[in-house]
Design an enzyme around this catalytic site. Structure first.
Site, short mmCIF file in Angstrom:
data_model
loop_
_atom_site.label_atom_id
_atom_site.label_comp_id
_atom_site.label_asym_id
_atom_site.label_seq_id
_atom_site.Cartn_x
_atom_site.Cartn_y
_atom_site.Cartn_z
N GLU A 71 -2.97 -4.83 -3.01
CA GLU A 71 -3.48 -5.75 -4.03
C GLU A 71 -3.55 -5.09 -5.39
O GLU A 71 -3.19 -5.67 -6.41
CB GLU A 71 -4.88 -6.25 -3.65
CG GLU A 71 -4.95 -7.00 -2.34
CD GLU A 71 -5.26 -6.10 -1.15
OE1 GLU A 71 -4.70 -4.99 -1.07
OE2 GLU A 71 -6.05 -6.51 -0.29
N CYS A 101 -10.68 -3.66 -4.10
CA CYS A 101 -9.68 -4.60 -4.62
C CYS A 101 -10.33 -5.89 -5.11
O CYS A 101 -9.90 -6.47 -6.11
CB CYS A 101 -8.62 -4.89 -3.57
SG CYS A 101 -7.53 -3.47 -3.32
N CYS A 124 -10.07 -5.31 0.49
CA CYS A 124 -11.23 -4.42 0.55
C CYS A 124 -12.12 -4.66 -0.67
O CYS A 124 -11.73 -5.34 -1.64
CB CYS A 124 -10.79 -2.96 0.62
SG CYS A 124 -10.22 -2.30 -0.97
N GLU A 184 0.30 5.25 0.70
CA GLU A 184 -0.65 6.26 1.17
C GLU A 184 -0.24 7.66 0.71
O GLU A 184 0.87 7.85 0.18
CB GLU A 184 -0.76 6.19 2.70
CG GLU A 184 -1.33 4.85 3.15
CD GLU A 184 -1.62 4.76 4.63
OE1 GLU A 184 -1.18 5.63 5.41
OE2 GLU A 184 -2.32 3.79 5.03
N CYS A 227 -4.15 0.43 -2.46
CA CYS A 227 -3.95 -0.79 -1.68
C CYS A 227 -2.85 -1.66 -2.30
O CYS A 227 -2.55 -1.56 -3.50
CB CYS A 227 -5.23 -1.61 -1.64
SG CYS A 227 -6.60 -0.84 -0.76
N ASN A 249 0.84 -1.19 0.00
CA ASN A 249 0.00 0.00 0.00
C ASN A 249 0.88 1.24 0.00
O ASN A 249 1.96 1.26 0.60
CB ASN A 249 -1.00 0.00 1.16
CG ASN A 249 -0.40 -0.17 2.53
OD1 ASN A 249 0.66 -0.77 2.69
ND2 ASN A 249 -1.07 0.35 3.54
N1 THU Z 1 -5.25 -1.55 2.50
C1 THU Z 1 -4.70 -2.40 1.59
O1 THU Z 1 -3.56 -2.22 1.17
N2 THU Z 1 -5.44 -3.45 1.16
C2 THU Z 1 -6.71 -3.71 1.55
O2 THU Z 1 -7.36 -4.58 0.99
C3 THU Z 1 -7.31 -2.93 2.65
C4 THU Z 1 -6.59 -1.70 3.04
C5 THU Z 1 -4.48 -0.40 2.96
C6 THU Z 1 -5.00 0.93 2.48
C7 THU Z 1 -4.50 1.86 3.55
O3 THU Z 1 -3.19 2.29 3.21
C8 THU Z 1 -4.43 1.01 4.80
O4 THU Z 1 -4.49 -0.34 4.37
C9 THU Z 1 -5.56 1.27 5.79
O5 THU Z 1 -6.79 1.22 5.17
#
Ligand code: THU
Length: 131
Positions: free
Chosen positions: A55, A88, A85, A44, A53, A42
């Site tokens: 994925e 994804c 999520c 941000e 994310c 991920n």
């Molecule tokens: N996140 C992912 O990388 N994958 C997911 O399927 C759920 C959330 C990340 C996004 C964000 O940077 C952090 O987790 C918190 O939501």
């Protein structure tokens, strides 16, 4: 490559997670039908919305390199059973069928789910052949 090996690759990818805002670090490893593995983490952003994310990082890296056929993904986060999520799941469903395997870690062991289980009733116009 089996589930444990894919989980290990996801852990390595998680090392590169950039998550200063949530502190939630995620790694993913996507296995192509041809045996290649694309990893992602991920990433941000201070403006929040651009955050991607792990994925989708892995998926878009793979598709942008010409890959279209995938068999499995492993995802690891701060906690056990870091489920992808909804966004994804939908993104994966563009290229992956209902039997595509999602490996999550639980007590140090891979736990397997199918995309069909995780995303019943995906939205789609039908799977594009040449999208
Ligand atoms: N996140 C992912 O990388 N994958 C997911 O399927 C759920 C959330 C990340 C996004 C964000 O940077 C952090 O987790 C918190 O939501």
């Amino acid at each position: 490559m089996n589930g444990s090996e894919l989980i290990k690759a996801a852990h390595a990818a998680r090392e590169n997670a950039y998550a200063p805002y949530s502190g939630y670090r995620v790694g993913a490893a996507l296995l192509c039908e041809n045996g290649k593995v694309y990893t992602g983490c991920n990433v941000e952003n201070a403006s929040f919305t651009p955050t991607i994310c792990a994925e989708r990082t892995a998926l878009f890296k793979a598709v942008s390199e010409g890959e279209r056929s995938f068999t499995a993904i492993a995802v690891v986060g701060n906690d056990d059973l870091c489920f992808p999520c909804g966004v994804c799941r939908q993104a994966l469903s563009e290229f992956c069928g209902t039997d595509f395997t999602v490996y999550l870690e639980q007590d140090g062991e891979p736990s397997a789910f199918t995309l069909g289980e995780l995303l019943p009733g995906r939205f789609g116009f039908g799977k594009p052949e040449n999208g």
